[in-house]
Scaffold this active site. Structure first.
Site, PDB file in Angstrom:
ATOM      1  N   ASP A 146       0.995  -1.141   0.033  1.00 13.87           N
ATOM      2  CA  ASP A 146      -0.086   0.083  -0.075  1.00 13.87           C
ATOM      3  C   ASP A 146       0.895   1.015  -0.062  1.00 13.87           C
ATOM      4  O   ASP A 146       2.042   0.984   0.487  1.00 13.87           O
ATOM      5  CB  ASP A 146      -0.950  -0.050   1.202  1.00 13.87           C
ATOM      6  N   GLU A 183     -11.943   1.203  -5.872  1.00  9.30           N
ATOM      7  CA  GLU A 183     -12.575   0.947  -7.034  1.00  9.30           C
ATOM      8  C   GLU A 183     -12.752   2.065  -8.060  1.00  9.30           C
ATOM      9  O   GLU A 183     -13.664   2.634  -8.077  1.00  9.30           O
ATOM     10  CB  GLU A 183     -14.081   0.634  -6.762  1.00  9.30           C
ATOM     11  N   LYS A 188      -6.898   1.308 -11.322  1.00 12.48           N
ATOM     12  CA  LYS A 188      -6.770  -0.105 -11.462  1.00 12.48           C
ATOM     13  C   LYS A 188      -5.880  -0.454 -12.749  1.00 12.48           C
ATOM     14  O   LYS A 188      -5.000  -1.425 -12.791  1.00 12.48           O
ATOM     15  CB  LYS A 188      -8.002  -0.755 -11.574  1.00 12.48           C
ATOM     16  N   SER A 233     -15.556  -5.433  -8.400  1.00 13.72           N
ATOM     17  CA  SER A 233     -16.738  -5.781  -8.466  1.00 13.72           C
ATOM     18  C   SER A 233     -17.614  -4.990  -9.385  1.00 13.72           C
ATOM     19  O   SER A 233     -18.732  -5.184  -9.582  1.00 13.72           O
ATOM     20  CB  SER A 233     -17.548  -5.675  -7.220  1.00 13.72           C
ATOM     21  N   HIS A 252     -13.194 -12.062  -6.652  1.00 15.76           N
ATOM     22  CA  HIS A 252     -13.772 -11.027  -5.843  1.00 15.76           C
ATOM     23  C   HIS A 252     -14.146 -11.841  -4.325  1.00 15.76           C
ATOM     24  O   HIS A 252     -15.092 -12.734  -4.320  1.00 15.76           O
ATOM     25  CB  HIS A 252     -15.387 -10.797  -6.539  1.00 15.76           C
ATOM     26  N   ASN A 262     -16.523 -10.045   2.276  1.00 19.27           N
ATOM     27  CA  ASN A 262     -16.089  -9.401   3.499  1.00 19.27           C
ATOM     28  C   ASN A 262     -16.898 -10.026   4.655  1.00 19.27           C
ATOM     29  O   ASN A 262     -18.346  -9.874   4.412  1.00 19.27           O
ATOM     30  CB  ASN A 262     -16.258  -8.026   3.369  1.00 19.27           C
TER      31      ASN A 262
END
Length: 163
Positions: free
Chosen positions: A31, A90, A95, A117, A138, A141
């Site tokens: 990260d 997202e 990405k 997603s 995917h 959670n």
């Protein structure tokens, strides 16, 4: 395969790193924010301690599992991973950029996965020179509790990548 990298140390990313490390994989958790990596490590530690209290893990397991996770702020920590799972925000632009970089940094045989997603796997794969090795994974959670993982093929994803 025994070496994975997870890009994104948020709720889902740290859960993915936790599960892979718990199953014997060495994991690079990546990260750009050092504070996110610190929080992720603390969350994983807390979740492992909870598993010990529930009797799911032996008392010595958390140290072993945490020992398989390394943290990094640079993508080049994914260079030796056989499987890279992107779990970043997202955002299509982000990405796409990540997959272009990962395509350059990782070994040609590495599988690149996204936790998206809503973004087309085919579109993400098109940003690489290995669309046959790009797949959607995917995770639900909380990742350490939910056993379900949705696997999504792109138009060019190979059968070998899905197995």
């Amino acid at each position: 395969m025994s070496r994975a990298a997870v890009v994104g140390a948020g709720t889902v990313g740290n859960g993915i790193a936790h599960v892979f490390a718990q199953h014997g994989w060495n994991v690079a958790l990546i990260d750009t924010a050092p504070a996110a990596l610190e929080k992720a490590t603390a969350t994983i530690r807390t979740n492992l301690d909870r598993q010990v209290k529930k009797g799911v893990l032996a008392a010595e397991a958390p140290a072993e599992i945490l020992g398989r996770i390394t943290t990094a702020t640079a993508l080049n920590a994914a260079a030796d991973a056989a499987l890279v799972i992107e779990a970043a925000t997202e955002n299509p632009t982000l990405k796409f950029d990540l997959f272009e970089q990962l395509d350059r940094l990782t070994a040609p045989e590495a599988i690149l996965a996204t936790n998206t997603s809503s973004i087309s796997i085919t579109e993400i794969a098109a940003r690489t020179k290995r669309p046959a090795q790009v797949i959607g994974m995917h995770f639900m959670n909380p990742v350490p509790v939910m056993q379900l993982v949705e696997v999504i093929r792109g138009h060019a994803t190979s059968d070998a990548t899905t197995t």
